[in-house]
Design an enzyme around this catalytic site. Structure first.
Site, PDB file in Angstrom:
ATOM      1  N   PRO A  11       0.935  -1.697  -0.152  1.00  0.00           N
ATOM      2  CA  PRO A  11       0.149   0.069  -0.498  1.00  0.00           C
ATOM      3  C   PRO A  11       0.867   1.586   0.340  1.00  0.00           C
ATOM      4  O   PRO A  11       1.850   1.736   0.561  1.00  0.00           O
ATOM      5  CB  PRO A  11      -0.860  -0.115   1.144  1.00  0.00           C
ATOM      6  CG  PRO A  11      -0.237  -1.266   1.917  1.00  0.00           C
ATOM      7  CD  PRO A  11       0.594  -1.949   1.307  1.00  0.00           C
ATOM      8  N   ASN A  12      -0.069   2.185  -0.448  1.00  0.00           N
ATOM      9  CA  ASN A  12       1.148   3.791  -0.230  1.00  0.00           C
ATOM     10  C   ASN A  12       2.158   3.537  -1.844  1.00  0.00           C
ATOM     11  O   ASN A  12       3.101   5.101  -2.143  1.00  0.00           O
ATOM     12  CB  ASN A  12       1.026   4.662   0.768  1.00  0.00           C
ATOM     13  CG  ASN A  12      -0.052   4.140   1.521  1.00  0.00           C
ATOM     14  OD1 ASN A  12      -1.764   5.040   0.566  1.00  0.00           O
ATOM     15  ND2 ASN A  12       0.131   3.290   2.300  1.00  0.00           N
ATOM     16  N   ARG A  19       5.657  11.734  -3.060  1.00  0.00           N
ATOM     17  CA  ARG A  19       5.165  12.712  -1.649  1.00  0.00           C
ATOM     18  C   ARG A  19       6.232  11.267  -0.878  1.00  0.00           C
ATOM     19  O   ARG A  19       6.641  11.410  -1.050  1.00  0.00           O
ATOM     20  CB  ARG A  19       3.501  12.316  -0.800  1.00  0.00           C
ATOM     21  CG  ARG A  19       2.486  12.481  -1.176  1.00  0.00           C
ATOM     22  CD  ARG A  19       2.632  14.338  -1.236  1.00  0.00           C
ATOM     23  NE  ARG A  19       2.073  14.712  -0.421  1.00  0.00           N
ATOM     24  CZ  ARG A  19       0.868  14.406   0.730  1.00  0.00           C
ATOM     25  NH1 ARG A  19       0.539  14.062   0.529  1.00  0.00           N
ATOM     26  NH2 ARG A  19       0.875  15.040   1.840  1.00  0.00           N
ATOM     27  N   TYR A  24      11.976   8.290   1.021  1.00  0.00           N
ATOM     28  CA  TYR A  24      11.421   7.778   0.549  1.00  0.00           C
ATOM     29  C   TYR A  24      12.208   7.860  -0.638  1.00  0.00           C
ATOM     30  O   TYR A  24      12.116   7.214  -2.085  1.00  0.00           O
ATOM     31  CB  TYR A  24      10.121   6.443  -0.303  1.00  0.00           C
ATOM     32  CG  TYR A  24       9.438   6.574   1.398  1.00  0.00           C
ATOM     33  CD1 TYR A  24       9.829   5.549   1.961  1.00  0.00           C
ATOM     34  CD2 TYR A  24       8.256   7.037   2.068  1.00  0.00           C
ATOM     35  CE1 TYR A  24       9.292   5.216   3.213  1.00  0.00           C
ATOM     36  CE2 TYR A  24       7.299   6.983   3.219  1.00  0.00           C
ATOM     37  CZ  TYR A  24       7.898   5.589   3.562  1.00  0.00           C
ATOM     38  OH  TYR A  24       7.183   5.370   4.623  1.00  0.00           O
ATOM     39  N   ASN A  75       7.847  -5.463  -1.478  1.00  0.00           N
ATOM     40  CA  ASN A  75       7.797  -4.705  -0.747  1.00  0.00           C
ATOM     41  C   ASN A  75       6.519  -4.230  -0.188  1.00  0.00           C
ATOM     42  O   ASN A  75       5.885  -3.829  -0.749  1.00  0.00           O
ATOM     43  CB  ASN A  75       8.783  -3.460  -0.642  1.00  0.00           C
ATOM     44  CG  ASN A  75       8.467  -1.910  -0.862  1.00  0.00           C
ATOM     45  OD1 ASN A  75       7.697  -2.343   1.181  1.00  0.00           O
ATOM     46  ND2 ASN A  75       9.640  -1.068  -0.316  1.00  0.00           N
ATOM     47  N   ALA A  78       2.893  -1.235   4.688  1.00  0.00           N
ATOM     48  CA  ALA A  78       3.012  -1.037   5.822  1.00  0.00           C
ATOM     49  C   ALA A  78       2.369  -2.272   6.022  1.00  0.00           C
ATOM     50  O   ALA A  78       2.418  -2.675   7.512  1.00  0.00           O
ATOM     51  CB  ALA A  78       1.676  -0.083   6.189  1.00  0.00           C
ATOM     52  N   GLU A  99      12.522  -9.930   0.509  1.00  0.00           N
ATOM     53  CA  GLU A  99      11.478  -8.753   0.600  1.00  0.00           C
ATOM     54  C   GLU A  99      12.529  -7.009   0.392  1.00  0.00           C
ATOM     55  O   GLU A  99      13.779  -7.251   0.909  1.00  0.00           O
ATOM     56  CB  GLU A  99      11.315  -8.605   2.754  1.00  0.00           C
ATOM     57  CG  GLU A  99      10.751  -7.740   3.233  1.00  0.00           C
ATOM     58  CD  GLU A  99      10.040  -8.233   4.539  1.00  0.00           C
ATOM     59  OE1 GLU A  99       9.434  -8.793   4.939  1.00  0.00           O
ATOM     60  OE2 GLU A  99      10.144  -7.175   6.009  1.00  0.00           O
ATOM     61  N   HIS A 101      12.902  -2.895   1.611  1.00  0.00           N
ATOM     62  CA  HIS A 101      12.534  -1.445   1.814  1.00  0.00           C
ATOM     63  C   HIS A 101      13.471  -0.362   0.956  1.00  0.00           C
ATOM     64  O   HIS A 101      14.217  -1.046   1.321  1.00  0.00           O
ATOM     65  CB  HIS A 101      12.542  -1.665   3.243  1.00  0.00           C
ATOM     66  CG  HIS A 101      11.310  -2.709   4.209  1.00  0.00           C
ATOM     67  ND1 HIS A 101      10.360  -2.047   4.124  1.00  0.00           N
ATOM     68  CD2 HIS A 101      11.232  -4.123   4.570  1.00  0.00           C
ATOM     69  CE1 HIS A 101       9.555  -3.637   4.747  1.00  0.00           C
ATOM     70  NE2 HIS A 101       9.960  -4.962   5.194  1.00  0.00           N
ATOM     71  N   SER A 103      13.707   2.761   2.574  1.00  0.00           N
ATOM     72  CA  SER A 103      14.361   3.058   3.918  1.00  0.00           C
ATOM     73  C   SER A 103      15.379   1.799   3.974  1.00  0.00           C
ATOM     74  O   SER A 103      14.600   0.803   4.304  1.00  0.00           O
ATOM     75  CB  SER A 103      13.421   4.019   4.285  1.00  0.00           C
ATOM     76  OG  SER A 103      12.219   2.567   4.867  1.00  0.00           O
ATOM     77  N   ARG A 108      14.353   3.620  11.902  1.00  0.00           N
ATOM     78  CA  ARG A 108      12.795   4.430  11.632  1.00  0.00           C
ATOM     79  C   ARG A 108      12.629   4.069  12.980  1.00  0.00           C
ATOM     80  O   ARG A 108      12.979   3.604  13.645  1.00  0.00           O
ATOM     81  CB  ARG A 108      11.993   3.567  10.970  1.00  0.00           C
ATOM     82  CG  ARG A 108      12.581   3.580   9.338  1.00  0.00           C
ATOM     83  CD  ARG A 108      12.377   4.956   8.594  1.00  0.00           C
ATOM     84  NE  ARG A 108      11.153   4.987   8.982  1.00  0.00           N
ATOM     85  CZ  ARG A 108       9.915   5.091   7.940  1.00  0.00           C
ATOM     86  NH1 ARG A 108       9.897   4.205   6.847  1.00  0.00           N
ATOM     87  NH2 ARG A 108       8.111   5.638   7.889  1.00  0.00           N
TER      88      ARG A 108
END
Ligand code: CA2
Length: 162
Positions: A11-12, A19, A24, A75, A78, A99, A101, A103, A108
């Site tokens: 998602p996103n 954004r 990112y 990826n 969330a 997997e 990511h 970032s 984080r």
């Protein structure tokens, strides 16, 4: 036959480059896909690249990879921190599962630090930005024993099994 890799994005991630570039980066998901497809052509493999905001749709794609794809790169965004459904689906898939990511999730905040889906993955790559997808493709192809001879030779016999 050419190795087939499914690349899934949670998602996103369709908002990458649009954004929050301070977290990112400024590369869009379409640009990441284009780079992955270019590398795939160089390596002689095929890539199927998807994004979904829906957990169930990601589960369906993982299930559809069973018997048809050789590796999955995901990826989960969330859903990395919440999804037992993705863990269960990943466990069904027998090939390498990497997997990714963008970032460095370990650096984080508490909410974005503990990936539970990584427990069902072969390897995790994080903090390399969009290049993480490229590293993941190379790692998956290496795990499948399908690296081109020129790259394999450059490893000088490095033992790549753990
Ligand atoms: O670093 C990554 O790739 C993440 O998987 C991205 C997820 C985040 O929840 C993980 O902790 C790490 C968030 C993806 C949301 O993507 C956005 C893109 C642009 C703007 C806002 C969100």
């Amino acid at each position: 036959m050419a190795a087939k890799i499914m690349i899934l994005n949670g998602p996103n991630l369709n908002f990458l480059g649009i954004r929050e570039p301070h977290i990112y980066g400024s590369t869009t998901l379409a640009e990441i896909e284009a780079s992955c497809q270019q590398l795939a052509a160089t390596l002689g493999i095929t890539i199927s690249f998807h994004e979904s905001n829906l957990e169930g749709e990601l589960v369906n794609w993982i299930q559809s990879a069973h018997g048809k794809f050789d590796a999955i790169i995901m990826n989960p965004a969330a859903y990395s921190f919440t999804s037992i459904a993705l863990i269960d689906a990943l466990k069904i898939f027998e090939g390498p599962k990497i997997e990714v990511h963008i970032s460095n999730i370990h650096a984080r905040d508490e909410l974005h630090r503990h990936s539970i889906t990584s427990t069902a993955s072969t390897a995790v790559i994080c903090g390399l930005g969009p290049y993480g997808y490229i590293v993941a493709i190379l790692a998956a192809v290496q795990k499948l024993g399908r690296l081109p001879d020129t790259i394999q030779a450059a490893l000088h016999g490095l033992r790549t099994k753990v």
